[in-house]
Motif scaffolding. Structure first.
Motif, PDB file in Angstrom:
ATOM      1  N   GLU A 304       0.835  -1.206   0.000  1.00  0.00           N
ATOM      2  CA  GLU A 304       0.000   0.000   0.000  1.00  0.00           C
ATOM      3  C   GLU A 304       0.868   1.253   0.000  1.00  0.00           C
ATOM      4  O   GLU A 304       0.529   2.265  -0.637  1.00  0.00           O
ATOM      5  CB  GLU A 304      -0.933  -0.009   1.207  1.00  0.00           C
ATOM      6  N   LYS A 305       1.995   1.186   0.675  1.00  0.00           N
ATOM      7  CA  LYS A 305       2.919   2.314   0.709  1.00  0.00           C
ATOM      8  C   LYS A 305       3.521   2.558  -0.675  1.00  0.00           C
ATOM      9  O   LYS A 305       3.607   3.713  -1.136  1.00  0.00           O
ATOM     10  CB  LYS A 305       4.020   2.043   1.735  1.00  0.00           C
ATOM     11  N   ALA A 306       3.940   1.490  -1.337  1.00  0.00           N
ATOM     12  CA  ALA A 306       4.491   1.629  -2.686  1.00  0.00           C
ATOM     13  C   ALA A 306       3.452   2.199  -3.639  1.00  0.00           C
ATOM     14  O   ALA A 306       3.753   3.068  -4.472  1.00  0.00           O
ATOM     15  CB  ALA A 306       4.992   0.278  -3.192  1.00  0.00           C
ATOM     16  N   ASP A 307       2.216   1.724  -3.524  1.00  0.00           N
ATOM     17  CA  ASP A 307       1.145   2.232  -4.374  1.00  0.00           C
ATOM     18  C   ASP A 307       0.882   3.710  -4.096  1.00  0.00           C
ATOM     19  O   ASP A 307       0.618   4.492  -5.022  1.00  0.00           O
ATOM     20  CB  ASP A 307      -0.131   1.415  -4.150  1.00  0.00           C
ATOM     21  N   ALA A 308       0.977   4.114  -2.831  1.00  0.00           N
ATOM     22  CA  ALA A 308       0.771   5.520  -2.471  1.00  0.00           C
ATOM     23  C   ALA A 308       1.873   6.402  -3.062  1.00  0.00           C
ATOM     24  O   ALA A 308       1.607   7.528  -3.508  1.00  0.00           O
ATOM     25  CB  ALA A 308       0.722   5.665  -0.949  1.00  0.00           C
ATOM     26  N   ILE A 309       3.107   5.898  -3.079  1.00  0.00           N
ATOM     27  CA  ILE A 309       4.214   6.658  -3.681  1.00  0.00           C
ATOM     28  C   ILE A 309       3.991   6.797  -5.181  1.00  0.00           C
ATOM     29  O   ILE A 309       4.205   7.864  -5.769  1.00  0.00           O
ATOM     30  CB  ILE A 309       5.556   5.978  -3.374  1.00  0.00           C
ATOM     31  N   LEU A 310       3.547   5.712  -5.817  1.00  0.00           N
ATOM     32  CA  LEU A 310       3.236   5.768  -7.240  1.00  0.00           C
ATOM     33  C   LEU A 310       2.155   6.812  -7.513  1.00  0.00           C
ATOM     34  O   LEU A 310       2.278   7.637  -8.428  1.00  0.00           O
ATOM     35  CB  LEU A 310       2.788   4.396  -7.730  1.00  0.00           C
ATOM     36  N   LYS A 311       1.089   6.797  -6.721  1.00  0.00           N
ATOM     37  CA  LYS A 311      -0.005   7.753  -6.929  1.00  0.00           C
ATOM     38  C   LYS A 311       0.459   9.190  -6.674  1.00  0.00           C
ATOM     39  O   LYS A 311      -0.019  10.141  -7.331  1.00  0.00           O
ATOM     40  CB  LYS A 311      -1.190   7.399  -6.030  1.00  0.00           C
ATOM     41  N   PHE A 312       1.394   9.362  -5.763  1.00  0.00           N
ATOM     42  CA  PHE A 312       1.942  10.694  -5.507  1.00  0.00           C
ATOM     43  C   PHE A 312       2.658  11.211  -6.759  1.00  0.00           C
ATOM     44  O   PHE A 312       2.489  12.382  -7.148  1.00  0.00           O
ATOM     45  CB  PHE A 312       2.920  10.646  -4.324  1.00  0.00           C
ATOM     46  N   VAL A 313       3.434  10.361  -7.395  1.00  0.00           N
ATOM     47  CA  VAL A 313       4.131  10.758  -8.620  1.00  0.00           C
ATOM     48  C   VAL A 313       3.124  11.034  -9.736  1.00  0.00           C
ATOM     49  O   VAL A 313       3.242  12.028 -10.469  1.00  0.00           O
ATOM     50  CB  VAL A 313       5.141   9.672  -9.042  1.00  0.00           C
ATOM     51  N   GLN A 314       2.123  10.169  -9.869  1.00  0.00           N
ATOM     52  CA  GLN A 314       1.119  10.367 -10.918  1.00  0.00           C
ATOM     53  C   GLN A 314       0.373  11.687 -10.740  1.00  0.00           C
ATOM     54  O   GLN A 314       0.039  12.361 -11.723  1.00  0.00           O
ATOM     55  CB  GLN A 314       0.127   9.199 -10.902  1.00  0.00           C
ATOM     56  N   LYS A 315       0.101  12.057  -9.512  1.00  0.00           N
ATOM     57  CA  LYS A 315      -0.658  13.277  -9.228  1.00  0.00           C
ATOM     58  C   LYS A 315       0.171  14.533  -9.450  1.00  0.00           C
ATOM     59  O   LYS A 315      -0.355  15.563  -9.900  1.00  0.00           O
ATOM     60  CB  LYS A 315      -1.167  13.233  -7.786  1.00  0.00           C
ATOM     61  N   ASN A 316       1.462  14.478  -9.160  1.00  0.00           N
ATOM     62  CA  ASN A 316       2.269  15.693  -9.115  1.00  0.00           C
ATOM     63  C   ASN A 316       3.188  15.912 -10.317  1.00  0.00           C
ATOM     64  O   ASN A 316       3.714  17.021 -10.481  1.00  0.00           O
ATOM     65  CB  ASN A 316       3.120  15.693  -7.837  1.00  0.00           C
ATOM     66  N   TYR A 317       3.378  14.886 -11.165  1.00  0.00           N
ATOM     67  CA  TYR A 317       4.319  15.028 -12.275  1.00  0.00           C
ATOM     68  C   TYR A 317       3.673  14.550 -13.569  1.00  0.00           C
ATOM     69  O   TYR A 317       2.868  13.609 -13.574  1.00  0.00           O
ATOM     70  CB  TYR A 317       5.608  14.257 -11.991  1.00  0.00           C
ATOM     71  N   ILE A 318       4.031  15.197 -14.668  1.00  0.00           N
ATOM     72  CA  ILE A 318       3.417  14.944 -15.971  1.00  0.00           C
ATOM     73  C   ILE A 318       4.468  14.430 -16.949  1.00  0.00           C
ATOM     74  O   ILE A 318       5.542  15.033 -17.099  1.00  0.00           O
ATOM     75  CB  ILE A 318       2.767  16.220 -16.532  1.00  0.00           C
ATOM     76  N   TRP A 319       4.147  13.354 -17.612  1.00  0.00           N
ATOM     77  CA  TRP A 319       5.021  12.797 -18.650  1.00  0.00           C
ATOM     78  C   TRP A 319       4.911  13.648 -19.910  1.00  0.00           C
ATOM     79  O   TRP A 319       3.812  13.989 -20.355  1.00  0.00           O
ATOM     80  CB  TRP A 319       4.614  11.353 -18.929  1.00  0.00           C
ATOM     81  N   ASN A 320       6.046  14.000 -20.509  1.00  0.00           N
ATOM     82  CA  ASN A 320       6.045  14.847 -21.707  1.00  0.00           C
ATOM     83  C   ASN A 320       5.920  14.058 -23.010  1.00  0.00           C
ATOM     84  O   ASN A 320       6.154  14.605 -24.097  1.00  0.00           O
ATOM     85  CB  ASN A 320       7.306  15.721 -21.746  1.00  0.00           C
ATOM     86  N   LYS A 321       5.581  12.773 -22.909  1.00  0.00           N
ATOM     87  CA  LYS A 321       5.359  11.887 -24.057  1.00  0.00           C
ATOM     88  C   LYS A 321       6.649  11.534 -24.805  1.00  0.00           C
ATOM     89  O   LYS A 321       6.615  11.141 -25.974  1.00  0.00           O
ATOM     90  CB  LYS A 321       4.315  12.465 -25.021  1.00  0.00           C
ATOM     91  N   GLU A 322       7.800  11.660 -24.135  1.00  0.00           N
ATOM     92  CA  GLU A 322       9.067  11.242 -24.722  1.00  0.00           C
ATOM     93  C   GLU A 322       9.625  10.055 -23.949  1.00  0.00           C
ATOM     94  O   GLU A 322       9.855  10.150 -22.742  1.00  0.00           O
ATOM     95  CB  GLU A 322      10.077  12.395 -24.705  1.00  0.00           C
ATOM     96  N   ASP A 323       9.803   8.939 -24.663  1.00  0.00           N
ATOM     97  CA  ASP A 323      10.388   7.741 -24.054  1.00  0.00           C
ATOM     98  C   ASP A 323      11.896   7.774 -24.244  1.00  0.00           C
ATOM     99  O   ASP A 323      12.382   7.768 -25.383  1.00  0.00           O
ATOM    100  CB  ASP A 323       9.806   6.474 -24.678  1.00  0.00           C
ATOM    101  N   GLU A 324      12.635   7.802 -23.157  1.00  0.00           N
ATOM    102  CA  GLU A 324      14.092   7.868 -23.199  1.00  0.00           C
ATOM    103  C   GLU A 324      14.681   7.025 -22.074  1.00  0.00           C
ATOM    104  O   GLU A 324      14.059   6.836 -21.031  1.00  0.00           O
ATOM    105  CB  GLU A 324      14.583   9.312 -23.037  1.00  0.00           C
ATOM    106  N   THR A 325      15.895   6.529 -22.312  1.00  0.00           N
ATOM    107  CA  THR A 325      16.637   5.826 -21.264  1.00  0.00           C
ATOM    108  C   THR A 325      17.353   6.814 -20.350  1.00  0.00           C
ATOM    109  O   THR A 325      17.589   6.519 -19.178  1.00  0.00           O
ATOM    110  CB  THR A 325      17.675   4.875 -21.883  1.00  0.00           C
ATOM    111  N   PHE A 326      17.694   7.972 -20.881  1.00  0.00           N
ATOM    112  CA  PHE A 326      18.449   8.969 -20.125  1.00  0.00           C
ATOM    113  C   PHE A 326      17.605  10.209 -19.867  1.00  0.00           C
ATOM    114  O   PHE A 326      16.717  10.548 -20.660  1.00  0.00           O
ATOM    115  CB  PHE A 326      19.719   9.361 -20.885  1.00  0.00           C
ATOM    116  N   THR A 327      17.886  10.873 -18.769  1.00  0.00           N
ATOM    117  CA  THR A 327      17.190  12.112 -18.465  1.00  0.00           C
ATOM    118  C   THR A 327      17.591  13.184 -19.474  1.00  0.00           C
ATOM    119  O   THR A 327      18.685  13.162 -20.036  1.00  0.00           O
ATOM    120  CB  THR A 327      17.499  12.600 -17.038  1.00  0.00           C
TER     121      THR A 327
END
Length: 644
Positions: A304-327
């Motif tokens: 449940e803790k791991a799922d909560a961390i995942l949901k925190f990222v989903q709520k606060n950060y947006i994917w820019n639609k670019e798939d990359e291995t490197f930042t």
């Protein structure tokens, strides 16, 4: 400069074969080819590759030249759209090294008034677009194309990047009269030639030769009269099964110093963890120390803790639609701007999991669109996706923060490409990357039969789990096309269509309908199929050629059809079908046809169960047999008559 290189040779074949065939000998377009009206390989083909040459040459100054010549005959332009315009990607690493495109020519040939005419693409008809920070795409479309035209393009691409060449596909969706692949490299460079596929070269010539005034290792393969590669259904990426060739640098011998570039996944793990835009980002754990709220950090249930961390990222950060291995801009920039690529989102997720006490590591892989990860041939160039993972009691759990609907072990469908490599701080380990649960599609109808034979009711199409995510992504991407797909499939009037994500994350489409097309009036009897418009006379496991590909789905699944029909007062059912079940011996495929009747109400529920997401091609006959029986079962009809 490479002039001081000494001998190093990598050989692809155990023996060196020399061919009398002439490679890199572009033939003149013949009048016969221009006037031809159909392919001699496949008469009904909409187009045909007359000649295609792919030539890679590395010079002794350390530059790679790619020369392409492609000539395609168009028989039916309406069905040959993929061969009437082109895109050429040009790479820039953003650090001063870039590819250069030159000598681009595109010509359309026609036979008019008894002679060959030529229409060239003008400079202003070619244009460039910036796809992302690394790629510029040059695009063009042929002019004056008719049925019978021959279209031809050629260009050169200069590149300082020698580590690998793109995978060149030999087979096409149209027949190929002739195609050749030539790779010439200086002897001091050693390359592995990754050859994947079932097609054998008609001509080949591999070995040491004096070329361009120096000593070279050459690999030359030519193919003639190849039939069209027929895409097969239930395959996530048909290109995985086409014959293809790719070269990978494995070693150099410069100034009598040997250096190996042959990679294991352990080598790649070391390089990733030393990279500024991967491993060194993960070390910046001070960036994430105060990000997670206290209520998440205080949770005691680990999943449940791991799922909560995942949901925190989903709520606060947006994917820019670019798939990359490197930042791209780094974790710090992601935390500030809230927008980032796949590597940034999921490396941040990995860091947050570690900060919360999890044994977390990134997983690298290739997306389905990029092609199957060749685990036996490790290469960074294959990779374009990062996941987060954590190990709990010896079990690995996967997480993906790029989609708002993912859950623990439910990752984006585009990344469900069978394999990935966990990159721990100490080792690299291959894992399966599949969705471990069962997704469901439930098609339900609640209908009433009127005395005049009209059927009216409500329909709902509900998807669960991974299928719900896919449906929601398709709907969000293009609502009009999503709705039109239902209008194209169900060709009768319906109203009140609704689409939407439900509170439990199921996705549902529903509508109301009224139609007189489902019932036949025969004398005083009303005859109809109890599945109404959910019955199909045919199924799609109808391939007659030998199967080449595995049978692939995004997920194991259940597909349920449930139809309830209520008769008008004074009517009763006759000839009600009986329930029946059948399955394969290993229970991998199961089917049930269940009929229940209560008074003037009849319910038919059918269920197809597929217990895995990937099946070997040898299973195809079993799928065909099961669905043959499904089609027969679901063809049964019932009769409604007035009570006596």
């Amino acid at each position: 400069m490479i002039r001081k290189f000494t001998l190093l040779i990598g050989c692809f074949f155990a023996s060196i074969l020399y061919s009398q065939h002439k490679f890199l000998n572009d033939p003149k377009l013949s009048d016969e080819d221009l006037k031809s009206t159909q392919s001699k390989i496949e008469a009904d083909a909409p187009a045909e590759v007359l000649y295609r040459s792919v030539h890679y040459m590395i010079d002794y100054n350390g530059f790679l030249t790619q020369e392409i010549v492609s000539r395609v005959k168009i028989y039916n332009k309406e069905n040959a759209g993929d061969y009437l315009d082109y895109e050429i990607p040009v790479y820039d690493n953003g650090k001063g090294d870039r590819e250069t495109l030159s000598n681009l020519k595109a010509v359309t040939y026609n036979w008019e008034d008894g002679k060959k005419t030529t229409t060239k693409i003008q400079r202003d008809e070619k244009f460039k677009s910036k796809e992302d920070k690394n790629y510029t795409i040059t695009k063009f479309a042929y002019a004056n194309v008719k049925n019978g035209s021959v279209v031809e393009y050629s260009y050169k691409l200069y590149s300082p990047f020698l580590s690998s060449t793109p995978r060149i596909l030999i087979e096409e969706e149209i027949p190929v009269s002739y195609v050749e692949y030539v790779f010439d490299h200086p002897k001091p460079l050693g390359y592995s030639i990754n050859y994947k596929g079932s097609v054998t070269p008609t001509h080949r010539d591999s070995g040491q030769k004096t070329l361009y005034g120096n000593e070279y290792q050459t690999y030359r393969f030519a193919y003639e009269k190849l039939p069209a590669f027929k895409d097969e259904k239930y395959v996530l990426n048909n290109n995985n099964y086409k014959t293809g060739i790719k070269a990978e640098l494995n070693s150099t011998m410069i100034n009598n110093v040997f250096k190996s570039y042959a990679m294991s996944w352990a080598d790649i793990q070391k390089r990733l963890y030393e990279h500024d835009d991967f491993g060194l980002q993960l070390k910046r754990d001070n960036l994430v120390k105060n990000i997670l709220p206290a209520d998440i950090l205080e949770m005691t249930n680990r999943l449940e803790k791991a799922d909560a961390i995942l949901k925190f990222v989903q709520k606060n950060y947006i994917w820019n639609k670019e798939d990359e291995t490197f930042t791209d801009k780094g974790i710090k920039n992601l935390i500030t701007t809230k927008i980032g690529n796949t590597a940034e989102i999921n490396l941040l997720l990995t860091m947050l999991l570690r900060n919360a006490g999890f044994d977390a590591d990134p997983v690298v892989l290739s997306t389905i669109k990029r092609g199957m990860l060749l685990a036996y041939n490790p290469s960074i160039s294959q990779l374009n996706f990062v996941l987060a993972s954590f190990n709990e009691n010896g079990k690995i759990y996967l997480l993906d923060g790029t989609s708002k609907l993912t859950e623990v072990n439910m990752i984006s469908p585009r990344a469900l490409n069978q394999y990935g490599i966990v990159m721990t701080k100490d080792e690299a380990k291959q894992i399966n990357v599949i969705y471990p649960e069962v997704s469901k599609t439930v098609l339900s109808i609640d209908a009433k039969l009127l005395p005049d034979g009209t059927m009216e009711g409500k329909f709902a199409d509900r998807d669960t789990k991974l299928y719900a995510m896919i449906a929601n992504e398709n709907f969000t991407e293009d609502e009009k096309t999503f709705a039109k797909n239902y209008q194209d499939e169900y060709k009768f009037p319906f109203t009140n269509m609704k689409h939407g994500l439900q509170k439990n994350n199921d996705f549902e489409t529903s509508f109301d309908f009224t139609s007189d097309t489902f019932v036949d009036n025969i004398g005083n009897k009303l005859v109809f199929n109890p599945l109404l418009f959910l019955y199909s006379q045919n199924h799609s496991y109808n391939q007659t050629e030998p199967r080449r590909s595995d049978i692939e789905f995004y997920s194991a699944f259940d597909r349920v059809k449930k139809v309830t029909v209520t008769l008008p007062d004074g009517y009763e059912f006759e000839n009600v079908p009986k329930s029946k079940k059948f399955r394969t011996e290993d229970n991998a495929l199961q089917y049930a046809y269940v009929v229940t009747q209560t008074g003037n109400k009849l319910t038919v529920e059918t269920t197809v169960k597929i217990d895995d997401s990937i099946f070997p091609k040898e299973y195809y006959p079993a799928f065909k047999q099961i669905y043959d029986n499904v089609t027969k079962m679901e063809a049964q009809v019932v009769t409604a008559v007035k009570k006596k």
